[in-house]
Design a protein around this motif. Structure first.
Motif: not given
Lengths: 204, 383
Positions: B163-164, B167-168, B170-172, B175-176, B178, B197, B204, B207
């Motif tokens: 999950a981590h 999540n990494q 997805l989080s990037a 953020t890109y 936004q 971006a 990602q 990835r």
């Protein structure tokens, strides 16, 4: 009252997360510096900067928690925001208990992170201001003579001039003179002002 | 009563005995002459191949063989009769038979040579392996199912790390996008930032997709088949599933790959499963350990002349002597979560590869699990 632009330190072992966060900082005109590991950050960190720290809680090698402990050990009062992956809530709770300012679970809303960063920078500014103020007060206290320092301590404790005169074995008139010079050197007009200053110096 | 009617002549008696013997034999028996023509065909052969003796007598024995055996048979015979090395005479081997209805089936064929009436004859004794093969196949399928179930439970244990790992990116990505959005609404986006971006987002996405693809491949129900594989490659491609798990626990993993390892015949996913299982155990053993920073070592190499190995070495709490003998038994566990089937399943998988999974204590503290695997597994099963 700061003498430099605020800076956001970003520590994350994930390059994409670092890269995207620094772009987000640029989008709101915040300066940032990114580091791939806690060790890199600790090597580069300058305590003079007005800053806050955004760090991943899990990193190979030195983890976010280790980094926090090291900062605590060094007496660095840098506001720290943890960003965490899934399932790190127990770790985050531990981090909060040992002084982290906030934590956010990935993926997060940019606004949530930016709000926290602004709050953290505000706190850092206040910490810095009050440290600077405390230093100023300590500098003023340093200009007092030993006798004046004694008199000030007793005044702040709430002792009347008569009592102070008796304790120190001097005349009440002498105490009044000392007291006037203390007020002058400390730059205050009232007893209340003096008490506040001393408390501020001791508090930081 | 004449003597010869009460007591048959010796040759008559032998013929009767032979007849009785052929009829009573459980295995199919086919006698051929040196031209390959069928001379005798017993009752079991009739039943097995679906021909009556009268139908096949005098016909070429090749009638009972499917390709490619049929085409090569005459050549074998000729070479042998000309003084060549026997391929099958005097020993047995597994080949295929062909029934009258066109069905092929696995048989164990042993051939002996007989000399009589001044000519050479060959007797083939044929055992039907259909049931044995079916039972073997069933066992392999059961093992594969067990391995499959094991992989699911492994995935469950690794869920947090995976999950981590998703999540990494997805989080990037969030953020890109936004950041780009903020720059656009402020009307001050630069070409370079926009490119950054967009590139970031597409990298990602790829990835995250890779993580899911790796998972999907691992979870997928496997063919029971084994193929020529390079052990180092098998381990390298399992690392993408191992690293998130060890990272999550803050434990380092080092790999030492031996060069010039011979390839082995194996089911790559099942070997990866065993490796992941052993690594998970190592992570659990080291979680509480103070020697976390020393990490886990995954190594490959030659075990001996006939075997290669891979091993997982940790600096954790080790296996207590009390349960050391029992750790490969199912439902033996020291973990609060987990069934205690990981090592038992791993051992089953490795044994089905003709190998062995073993434990020994690490002299510097911790555990060493070693998997040895035969280099020439294919030939072992072929003989």
């Amino acid at each position: 009252m700061t003498n430099s632009d605020p800076l956001v330190y970003i520590v994350d072992d994930d390059e994409a997360v670092r890269d995207s966060l620094s772009l987000l900082m640029r989008s709101v005109d915040l300066a940032s510096q990114t580091f791939g590991s806690a060790v890199e950050f600790l090597d580069a960190y300058k305590p003079t900067a007005h800053a806050c720290l955004v760090a991943d809680i899990r990193m190979p090698g030195l983890s976010g928690l280790d980094l926090q402990q090291e900062l605590n050990r060094r007496g660095v009062a840098l506001p720290l925001i943890f960003i965490t992956g899934h399932g790190d809530v127990p770790m985050a709770v531990k981090a909060m208990q040992t002084g982290a300012m906030d934590f956010l679970q990935k993926p997060f809303r940019d606004q949530d992170l930016l709000d926290r960063i602004h709050k953290a920078l505000e706190r850092d500014r206040k910490t810095r201001d009050s440290r600077r103020m405390a230093q100023k007060i300590r500098d003023r206290i340093a200009t007092l003579t030993p006798r004046e320092t004694e008199v000030m301590a007793k005044v702040v404790e709430g002792c009347a001039n008569k009592v102070i005169a008796m304790d120190l074995g001097v005349s009440q008139r002498t105490v009044e003179l000392h007291r006037a010079r203390v007020m002058q050197k400390m730059g205050v007009r009232s007893l209340a002002g003096l008490v506040r200053l001393v408390a501020q110096a001791e508090g930081s | 009563m004449p003597k010869n009617t009460r007591y048959p002549r010796k040759s008559d008696r032998s013929a009767a005995e032979l007849e009785a013997l052929l009829t009573a034999a459980v295995d199919a028996i086919v006698l051929i002459d040196q031209d390959g023509s069928i001379v005798e065909f017993n009752a079991a052969a009739e039943k097995l191949f679906g021909y009556a003796t009268d139908e096949v007598k005098g016909l070429s024995v090749e009638l009972l063989m499917p390709e490619p055996y049929r085409s090569s048979h005459a050549g074998y015979m000729q070479r042998y009769l000309a003084g060549g090395e026997p391929h099958i005479i005097g020993k047995g081997r597994e080949v295929e038979g062909l029934k009258s209805n066109g069905e092929t089936f696995p048989i164990w064929l042993s051939v002996g040579e007989a000399l009589y009436d001044d000519s050479r004859h060959f007797v083939g004794i044929i055992r039907d392996l259909t049931e044995m093969r079916a039972a073997q196949q069933q066992r392999h399928e059961l093992e594969a199912n067990l391995a499959h179930v094991g992989r699911f439970s492994l995935m469950g244990e690794m869920a947090a790390g995976i999950a981590h790992e998703i999540n990494q990116p997805l989080s990037a990505i969030a953020t890109y996008s936004q950041a780009a959005k903020r720059m656009m609404s402020a009307g001050k986006i630069e070409q370079a930032d926009l490119e950054k971006a967009c590139n970031g987002i597409s990298d990602q996405v790829h990835r995250a997709g890779q993580v899911i693809e790796n998972l999907r491949r691992f979870i997928k129900k496997q063919e029971v088949s084994k193929q020529q594989v390079d052990l180092n490659d098998v381990i390298r491609s399992a690392m993408s599933l191992i690293i998130p798990d060890t990272n999550a626990a803050g434990i380092k993993v080092a790999t030492k790959y031996a060069e010039d390892l011979p390839s082995i015949v194996a089911n790559a996913v099942q070997l990866q499963q065993v490796l992941i299982n052993l690594t998970r155990n190592a992570v659990d053993a080291m979680r509480e350990s103070l020697r976390k920073k020393e990490g886990i070592v995954i190594e490959t190499g030659r075990f001996d002349d006939n075997r290669v190995f891979f091993s997982v070495t940790d600096r954790g709490t080790g296996v207590s002597a009390r349960i050391a003998d029992a750790i490969f038994h199912p439902f033996v566990t020291t973990k609060r979560e987990g069934l205690g089937v990981g090592l038992a399943i791993s051992q089953t998988i490795i044994r089905s590869h003709g190998g062995e999974l073993g434990y020994r204590p690490n002299p510097s503290g911790g555990a060493i699990f070693t998997v040895s695997l035969p280099i020439e597994e294919e030939q072992v099963s072929d003989q």
